[in-house]
Structures are given as C-alpha cells and as structure tokens.
Design an enzyme around this catalytic site. Structure first.
Site, PDB file in Angstrom:
ATOM      1  CE1 TYR A 165      -3.831   2.028   0.353  1.00  0.00           C
ATOM      2  CE2 TYR A 165      -2.754   3.287   2.024  1.00  0.00           C
ATOM      3  CZ  TYR A 165      -3.821   3.126   1.083  1.00  0.00           C
ATOM      4  OH  TYR A 165      -4.785   4.206   1.385  1.00  0.00           O
ATOM      5  CE  LYS A 169      -3.454   4.817  -1.999  1.00  0.00           C
ATOM      6  NZ  LYS A 169      -4.667   5.131  -3.191  1.00  0.00           N
TER       7      LYS A 169
HETATM    8  P1  NAP Z   1     -13.644   1.766   0.138  1.00  0.00           P
HETATM    9  O1  NAP Z   1     -14.573   2.228   0.947  1.00  0.00           O
HETATM   10  O2  NAP Z   1     -13.296   0.408   0.140  1.00  0.00           O
HETATM   11  O3  NAP Z   1     -13.822   2.174  -1.340  1.00  0.00           O
HETATM   12  C1  NAP Z   1     -13.039   1.908  -2.380  1.00  0.00           C
HETATM   13  C2  NAP Z   1     -13.842   2.052  -3.684  1.00  0.00           C
HETATM   14  O4  NAP Z   1     -12.722   1.609  -4.793  1.00  0.00           O
HETATM   15  C3  NAP Z   1     -14.986   1.220  -3.776  1.00  0.00           C
HETATM   16  O5  NAP Z   1     -15.857   2.018  -4.595  1.00  0.00           O
HETATM   17  C4  NAP Z   1     -14.437   0.212  -4.765  1.00  0.00           C
HETATM   18  O6  NAP Z   1     -15.603  -0.602  -5.543  1.00  0.00           O
HETATM   19  C5  NAP Z   1     -13.543   0.896  -5.730  1.00  0.00           C
HETATM   20  N1  NAP Z   1     -12.747  -0.110  -6.421  1.00  0.00           N
HETATM   21  C6  NAP Z   1     -11.885  -1.254  -5.693  1.00  0.00           C
HETATM   22  N2  NAP Z   1     -11.113  -1.769  -6.981  1.00  0.00           N
HETATM   23  C7  NAP Z   1     -11.776  -0.984  -8.024  1.00  0.00           C
HETATM   24  C8  NAP Z   1     -11.551  -1.436  -9.378  1.00  0.00           C
HETATM   25  N3  NAP Z   1     -10.729  -2.612  -9.833  1.00  0.00           N
HETATM   26  N4  NAP Z   1     -12.173  -0.758 -10.338  1.00  0.00           N
HETATM   27  C9  NAP Z   1     -13.158   0.216  -9.935  1.00  0.00           C
HETATM   28  N5  NAP Z   1     -13.368   0.456  -8.592  1.00  0.00           N
HETATM   29  C10 NAP Z   1     -12.721  -0.047  -7.526  1.00  0.00           C
HETATM   30  O7  NAP Z   1     -12.314   2.775   0.503  1.00  0.00           O
HETATM   31  P2  NAP Z   1     -12.098   4.232   0.567  1.00  0.00           P
HETATM   32  O8  NAP Z   1     -11.469   4.504   2.060  1.00  0.00           O
HETATM   33  O9  NAP Z   1     -13.314   5.001   0.239  1.00  0.00           O
HETATM   34  O10 NAP Z   1     -10.978   4.583  -0.424  1.00  0.00           O
HETATM   35  C11 NAP Z   1     -10.934   5.234  -1.563  1.00  0.00           C
HETATM   36  C12 NAP Z   1      -9.582   6.041  -1.600  1.00  0.00           C
HETATM   37  O11 NAP Z   1      -8.906   6.877  -0.472  1.00  0.00           O
HETATM   38  C13 NAP Z   1      -8.625   4.907  -1.933  1.00  0.00           C
HETATM   39  O12 NAP Z   1      -7.426   5.133  -3.092  1.00  0.00           O
HETATM   40  C14 NAP Z   1      -7.659   4.792  -0.631  1.00  0.00           C
HETATM   41  O13 NAP Z   1      -6.345   4.154  -0.748  1.00  0.00           O
HETATM   42  C15 NAP Z   1      -7.789   6.381  -0.458  1.00  0.00           C
HETATM   43  N6  NAP Z   1      -7.433   6.568   1.258  1.00  0.00           N
HETATM   44  C16 NAP Z   1      -8.383   5.935   2.147  1.00  0.00           C
HETATM   45  C17 NAP Z   1      -8.029   6.127   3.284  1.00  0.00           C
HETATM   46  C18 NAP Z   1      -9.106   5.747   4.564  1.00  0.00           C
HETATM   47  O14 NAP Z   1      -8.341   6.032   5.717  1.00  0.00           O
HETATM   48  N7  NAP Z   1     -10.107   5.167   4.141  1.00  0.00           N
HETATM   49  C19 NAP Z   1      -6.860   7.078   3.703  1.00  0.00           C
HETATM   50  C20 NAP Z   1      -5.803   7.601   2.696  1.00  0.00           C
HETATM   51  C21 NAP Z   1      -6.272   7.289   1.433  1.00  0.00           C
HETATM   52  P3  NAP Z   1     -16.324  -1.794  -5.153  1.00  0.00           P
HETATM   53  O15 NAP Z   1     -17.600  -1.488  -4.357  1.00  0.00           O
HETATM   54  O16 NAP Z   1     -16.778  -2.379  -6.528  1.00  0.00           O
HETATM   55  O17 NAP Z   1     -15.361  -2.674  -3.997  1.00  0.00           O
END
Ligand code: NAP
Length: 245
Positions: A165, A169
């Site tokens: 991860y 990033k």
């Molecule tokens: P999440 O709730 O798990 O959502 C992830 C999203 O990505 C879901 O809509 C998922 O779709 C989609 N996805 C995964 N693989 C995909 C693919 N092959 N094609 C299209 N869509 C896909 O996570 P989140 O926290 O919202 O994450 C969003 C972003 O924020 C990510 O890049 C993550 O690294 C970043 N981020 C998150 C945090 C945190 O604390 N949550 C912190 C820093 C950065 P499905 O519903 O189909 O699985």
C-alpha cells in the site's frame, strides 16, 4: 454548462462522498465503478436529491473496461473537466498469507488497482480532459505513501509498515509529479491528496477507529478538484496543508 466530473470507485466510501459533494457544487458527476448495480444505485441516490449523476461501468484493473468507459464518456459529453482517481484497495489489511515482509499476491493486486489503475484511467481519459477549459485531476493518495514520513522517526506514520500500500501511494505521488510536468503550459492541473484516516470499509476497523467521516474527508478532494486557474499544479495536500513527498 455543467462541469463534468468522473470519480472512480464512486459507488461507496470516500468516492461516493466526493461525488455527492461535487454534485452539490452543480457538477454532473459520473459515478464510475466495477459493479454496475452499485453505481446505478449510488447515482439513483444522488438523482433522488435533485443532483446530476450518471452511472458508468469502469473497472480500473481492466484496460478494456477503461477504454470502453472513455469512449462512452466521449460520446455522452465530448469532454471531461474533473477526474478523481479514487478507486483503491488495501488487501494487506486482511491478508493472512505466509510471508516474511510482504504478501506477494496482495502486492500484485494492490499495484494492479492503485498504480496501474491510476495510470490506465489517466492515459485513456487525458484526451477528454485536454478538451476542458480548466481540467483537474485528483489522485487520491495517502500520507502512508510519503517517503518523508516513512523515514522520519518523529512522524506518526513512522512505525506503520504496509509495504504494498505504501509503495503504491508513493508511486501514485510520483505519477502526480511526472504528469504535472507533462501538462505544464496547459490549463490542466494534477494534485495528490491525503484524505486523512477515514471511516470507510478500506480496512477492517476503519469505521470504528478512524476520526474523519467520508463527508469531511471529501472536502480536500473537492478543493483539489476545483483549484482556481492560478493554483500550483503537482502538489500533495491534506486538510492540514502541504504534505511532504
Ligand atoms: P472503500 O470504502 O473500500 O472504497 C473503495 C472504492 O474503490 C469502492 O468503490 C470500490 O468498488 C472501488 N474499487 C476497488 N477496486 C476497483 C476497481 N478495480 N475498479 C473500480 N473501482 C474499484 O475505501 P475508501 O477509503 O473510500 O478509499 C478510497 C480511496 O481513498 C482509496 O484510494 C484509498 O487508498 C484512499 N485513502 C483512504 C483512506 C482511509 O482511511 N479510508 C486514507 C487514505 C487514503 P467496489 O464497491 O466495487 O469494491
């Protein structure tokens, strides 16, 4: 004319919160995701609020799906104003494989989605973004990918070791820098964003332990997606300001 914004992984979590917030600014949001029912359902939720939203089938890990999606948006709108590369995964958080340093299967899938996915979507949608008068690209990154924080003993991120991860990033951040140079002299701007630790389903426990709601976290993504013309391109930002690469 309404701004056209596409959010990958827009069906839930930070992506859906970002789509909602952008739609509330008056944009037409394209909720892109790999599960057609899920993107339809998310778009319907926004439409029910009186917002402009469209579903789009787009699996960032499938170059054919990304190419089809770009063709589809070209036909529907002829251009794109905002691309939010949001889709991301963290399989290491639940990987239980037999490994010393890194679960190689988790490493491969993380890179396929978080790195190749961003590269593929950016490449295929750039021709549409170049037709915008003020195109903006947001790469949803993380301070977990900051090489400065990983190597700074005083950083709260210093003790975290999530190799795939973090490397994914850091690679996304490198693409932000490279792309900003490639786009110099054009109206297009690209920004890496750390949304903080957010209450989503990215990793088990996030919903209970993370301090930031998806709606709050979406604010910095919207800021990057709506940068004014005089703003710098190729930066890495969070709600606290600049993040060290
Ligand atoms: P999440 O709730 O798990 O959502 C992830 C999203 O990505 C879901 O809509 C998922 O779709 C989609 N996805 C995964 N693989 C995909 C693919 N092959 N094609 C299209 N869509 C896909 O996570 P989140 O926290 O919202 O994450 C969003 C972003 O924020 C990510 O890049 C993550 O690294 C970043 N981020 C998150 C945090 C945190 O604390 N949550 C912190 C820093 C950065 P499905 O519903 O189909 O699985």
């Amino acid at each position: 004319m309404s701004t056209i914004a596409l959010i990958t992984g827009g069906n839930r979590g930070l992506g859906l919160a970002t789509a909602t917030a952008l739609a509330r600014t008056g944009a037409t949001v394209i909720i892109a995701g790999r599960d057609l029912e899920a993107v339809r359902c998310a778009a319907d939720g926004l439409l029910a609020e009186g917002l402009r939203a469209e579903p789009l089938m787009l699996d960032v890990a499938s170059p054919a799906s990304v190419a089809e999606a770009a063709d589809e948006i070209g036909e529907r709108h002829g251009h794109l104003d905002i691309l939010v590369n949001n889709a991301g995964i963290l399989p290491e958080a639940s990987a239980r494989g037999d490994h010393d340093f890194v679960d190689l299967a988790a490493f491969a899938s993380t890179f396929e989605t978080n790195v190749l996915g961003v590269a593929t979507v950016t490449e295929k949608f750039l021709p549409l973004l170049r037709r915008s008068t003020a195109g903006r690209i947001v790469n949803v990154s993380s301070t977990m990918g900051s090489l400065s924080d990983q190597s700074d003993e005083s950083s709260p991120y210093y003790s975290s070791i999530v190799p795939a991860y973090q490397a994914s990033k850091a690679a996304v951040n490198s693409m932000t820098i490279g792309l900003s140079k490639q786009l110099a002299g054009t109206p297009l701007k690209v920004t890496s964003v750390c949304p903080g630790w957010v209450q989503t389903d990215l990793a088990p426990g996030n919903r209970d332990q993370a301090p930031t709601s998806a709606d709050e976290a979406a604010r910095i993504v919207v800021t990057a997606a709506t940068l004014p013309d005089h703003a710098e391109s190729g930066t890495f930002i969070s709600s606290g300001g600049a993040v060290a690469w």
